[in-house]
Design a protein around this motif. Structure first.
Motif, PDB file in Angstrom:
ATOM      1  N   VAL A 257     -11.538   7.898  52.817  1.00 60.07           N
ATOM      2  CA  VAL A 257     -12.093   7.819  54.164  1.00 60.07           C
ATOM      3  C   VAL A 257     -13.253   6.840  54.149  1.00 60.07           C
ATOM      4  N   TYR A 258     -13.225   5.888  55.076  1.00 59.49           N
ATOM      5  CA  TYR A 258     -14.250   4.851  55.169  1.00 59.49           C
ATOM      6  C   TYR A 258     -15.057   5.031  56.449  1.00 59.49           C
ATOM      7  N   GLN A 259     -16.344   4.787  56.361  1.00 52.90           N
ATOM      8  CA  GLN A 259     -17.237   4.805  57.518  1.00 52.90           C
ATOM      9  C   GLN A 259     -17.200   3.413  58.157  1.00 52.90           C
ATOM     10  N   SER A 260     -16.010   3.017  58.570  1.00 49.10           N
ATOM     11  CA  SER A 260     -15.773   1.657  59.056  1.00 49.10           C
ATOM     12  C   SER A 260     -16.370   1.398  60.436  1.00 49.10           C
ATOM     13  N   HIS A 261     -16.934   2.406  61.052  1.00 44.91           N
ATOM     14  CA  HIS A 261     -17.636   2.210  62.326  1.00 44.91           C
ATOM     15  C   HIS A 261     -19.071   1.748  62.077  1.00 44.91           C
ATOM     16  N   LEU A 262     -19.550   1.893  60.833  1.00 47.73           N
ATOM     17  CA  LEU A 262     -20.907   1.472  60.480  1.00 47.73           C
ATOM     18  C   LEU A 262     -20.944   0.052  59.933  1.00 47.73           C
ATOM     19  N   GLN A 263     -19.904  -0.343  59.189  1.00 49.22           N
ATOM     20  CA  GLN A 263     -19.822  -1.708  58.656  1.00 49.22           C
ATOM     21  C   GLN A 263     -18.366  -2.062  58.384  1.00 49.22           C
ATOM     22  N   VAL A 264     -18.080  -3.363  58.388  1.00 44.66           N
ATOM     23  CA  VAL A 264     -16.731  -3.854  58.137  1.00 44.66           C
ATOM     24  C   VAL A 264     -16.366  -3.567  56.679  1.00 44.66           C
ATOM     25  N   VAL A 265     -15.156  -3.056  56.471  1.00 45.63           N
ATOM     26  CA  VAL A 265     -14.645  -2.785  55.133  1.00 45.63           C
ATOM     27  C   VAL A 265     -13.813  -3.984  54.701  1.00 45.63           C
ATOM     28  N   ARG A 266     -14.105  -4.529  53.515  1.00 41.66           N
ATOM     29  CA  ARG A 266     -13.374  -5.676  52.977  1.00 41.66           C
ATOM     30  C   ARG A 266     -12.924  -5.358  51.554  1.00 41.66           C
ATOM     31  N   GLY A 267     -11.761  -5.888  51.192  1.00 42.48           N
ATOM     32  CA  GLY A 267     -11.296  -5.674  49.833  1.00 42.48           C
ATOM     33  C   GLY A 267     -10.142  -6.581  49.478  1.00 42.48           C
ATOM     34  N   GLU A 268      -9.792  -6.548  48.203  1.00 44.29           N
ATOM     35  CA  GLU A 268      -8.677  -7.323  47.658  1.00 44.29           C
ATOM     36  C   GLU A 268      -7.968  -6.441  46.655  1.00 44.29           C
ATOM     37  N   LYS A 269      -6.652  -6.527  46.639  1.00 39.10           N
ATOM     38  CA  LYS A 269      -5.864  -5.795  45.661  1.00 39.10           C
ATOM     39  C   LYS A 269      -4.787  -6.724  45.132  1.00 39.10           C
ATOM     40  N   LYS A 270      -4.718  -6.847  43.812  1.00 36.81           N
ATOM     41  CA  LYS A 270      -3.697  -7.681  43.185  1.00 36.81           C
ATOM     42  C   LYS A 270      -2.415  -6.868  43.049  1.00 36.81           C
ATOM     43  N   LEU A 271      -1.300  -7.450  43.460  1.00 38.47           N
ATOM     44  CA  LEU A 271      -0.008  -6.802  43.357  1.00 38.47           C
ATOM     45  C   LEU A 271       0.670  -7.234  42.066  1.00 38.47           C
ATOM     46  N   PRO A 272       1.516  -6.390  41.496  1.00 35.11           N
ATOM     47  CA  PRO A 272       2.265  -6.803  40.304  1.00 35.11           C
ATOM     48  C   PRO A 272       3.320  -7.841  40.684  1.00 35.11           C
ATOM     49  N   ARG A 273       3.882  -8.518  39.683  1.00 34.38           N
ATOM     50  CA  ARG A 273       4.983  -9.445  39.940  1.00 34.38           C
ATOM     51  C   ARG A 273       6.159  -8.630  40.467  1.00 34.38           C
ATOM     52  N   LEU A 274       6.745  -9.092  41.557  1.00 29.64           N
ATOM     53  CA  LEU A 274       7.826  -8.347  42.203  1.00 29.64           C
ATOM     54  C   LEU A 274       9.173  -8.785  41.627  1.00 29.64           C
ATOM     55  N   LYS A 275       9.917  -7.821  41.072  1.00 25.38           N
ATOM     56  CA  LYS A 275      11.221  -8.118  40.491  1.00 25.38           C
ATOM     57  C   LYS A 275      12.354  -7.843  41.464  1.00 25.38           C
ATOM     58  N   SER A 276      12.060  -7.144  42.555  1.00 24.73           N
ATOM     59  CA  SER A 276      13.052  -6.847  43.591  1.00 24.73           C
ATOM     60  C   SER A 276      12.332  -6.765  44.937  1.00 24.73           C
ATOM     61  N   PRO A 277      13.081  -6.770  46.037  1.00 25.86           N
ATOM     62  CA  PRO A 277      12.429  -6.690  47.349  1.00 25.86           C
ATOM     63  C   PRO A 277      11.558  -5.438  47.474  1.00 25.86           C
ATOM     64  N   CYS A 278      10.382  -5.634  48.048  1.00 26.42           N
ATOM     65  CA  CYS A 278       9.427  -4.538  48.207  1.00 26.42           C
ATOM     66  C   CYS A 278       8.838  -4.568  49.610  1.00 26.42           C
ATOM     67  N   LYS A 279       8.238  -3.465  49.962  1.00 20.22           N
ATOM     68  CA  LYS A 279       7.555  -3.330  51.240  1.00 20.22           C
ATOM     69  C   LYS A 279       6.113  -2.916  50.938  1.00 20.22           C
ATOM     70  N   LEU A 280       5.178  -3.748  51.346  1.00 25.34           N
ATOM     71  CA  LEU A 280       3.756  -3.455  51.194  1.00 25.34           C
ATOM     72  C   LEU A 280       3.315  -2.705  52.449  1.00 25.34           C
ATOM     73  N   GLN A 281       2.691  -1.550  52.276  1.00 25.11           N
ATOM     74  CA  GLN A 281       2.250  -0.738  53.409  1.00 25.11           C
ATOM     75  C   GLN A 281       0.741  -0.550  53.355  1.00 25.11           C
ATOM     76  N   LEU A 282       0.064  -0.962  54.412  1.00 23.58           N
ATOM     77  CA  LEU A 282      -1.360  -0.696  54.588  1.00 23.58           C
ATOM     78  C   LEU A 282      -1.449   0.359  55.676  1.00 23.58           C
ATOM     79  N   VAL A 283      -1.951   1.536  55.323  1.00 23.25           N
ATOM     80  CA  VAL A 283      -1.899   2.680  56.230  1.00 23.25           C
ATOM     81  C   VAL A 283      -3.304   3.090  56.646  1.00 23.25           C
ATOM     82  N   PHE A 284      -3.512   3.125  57.962  1.00 23.22           N
ATOM     83  CA  PHE A 284      -4.756   3.611  58.557  1.00 23.22           C
ATOM     84  C   PHE A 284      -4.450   5.016  59.059  1.00 23.22           C
ATOM     85  N   ASP A 285      -5.078   6.005  58.446  1.00 24.75           N
ATOM     86  CA  ASP A 285      -4.731   7.401  58.657  1.00 24.75           C
ATOM     87  C   ASP A 285      -5.822   8.111  59.456  1.00 24.75           C
ATOM     88  N   ASN A 286      -5.458   8.553  60.633  1.00 27.77           N
ATOM     89  CA  ASN A 286      -6.385   9.283  61.498  1.00 27.77           C
ATOM     90  C   ASN A 286      -5.915  10.728  61.689  1.00 27.77           C
TER      91      ASN A 286
END
Length: 183
Positions: free
Chosen positions: A104-133
């Motif tokens: 849970v992020y207090q994203s109403h107080l400041q902008v949340v920024r980040g980076e995540k390195k993905l592994p090498r993809l050997k088959s088709p994949c779906k990247l999901q970024l989920v905002f959960d309320n």
């Protein structure tokens, strides 16, 4: 392209924004939204379809929520926090890999920024970024976000420009690229 109604998950409303990635370009995907409403007791998911790659990818993300004034279960005041996670789903095997666990992020107080390195993809994949309320019984959240997926070896620090309200609501990169969220 705006969010489309998705299948309910566990009785919760789950909405999705989707975009097709063109992995043969330096910048694989870019999507943003100045205003996306995430209703109480629901999730908003950005799904990016990725094809196999010879080199790793990185996802850069940035988001903030607009605080809502009012009375919640914990008392009066500003309630603008939202939970966020990143998953990678192997489409063929239907296997889910958690890249960034739910927090849970207090994203109403400041902008949340980040980076995540993905592994090498050997088959088709779906990247999901989920905002959960789903934790919020009474408050919808107004969400602004930007997401960029890029080949890891091409990162120079200039490709990802910080989110600025009033920008384009959604855009794809390259020939077959699709938009991110809607606005």
């Amino acid at each position: 392209r705006g969010p489309a109604a998705g299948a309910a998950r566990g009785g919760r409303d789950c909405r999705r924004a989707t975009g097709m990635a063109d992995i043969h370009r330096t910048q694989v995907f870019e999507g943003s939204s100045d205003l996306e409403v995430v209703p109480n007791l629901s999730e908003f998911s950005i799904e990016i379809h990725l094809q196999p790659t010879v080199e790793p990818l990185s996802v850069f993300y940035e988001f903030s929520t607009q605080a809502e004034e009012g009375f919640g279960l914990t008392g009066a005041g500003v309630k603008g926090n939202i939970a966020f996670r990143i998953d990678l789903v192997n489409v063929a095997r239907e296997e889910l890999m958690e890249l960034l666990g739910t927090r849970v992020y207090q994203s109403h107080l400041q902008v949340v920024r980040g980076e995540k390195k993905l592994p090498r993809l050997k088959s088709p994949c779906k990247l999901q970024l989920v905002f959960d309320n789903t934790h919020s019984m009474m408050k919808e959240k107004k969400l602004a976000y930007k997401v960029v997926v890029i080949h890891h070896s091409h990162i120079t620090g200039r490709e990802f420009k910080p989110y600025s309200p009033g920008g384009s609501s959604a855009r794809g990169s390259g020939g077959g690229g699709g938009g991110g969220g809607g606005g």
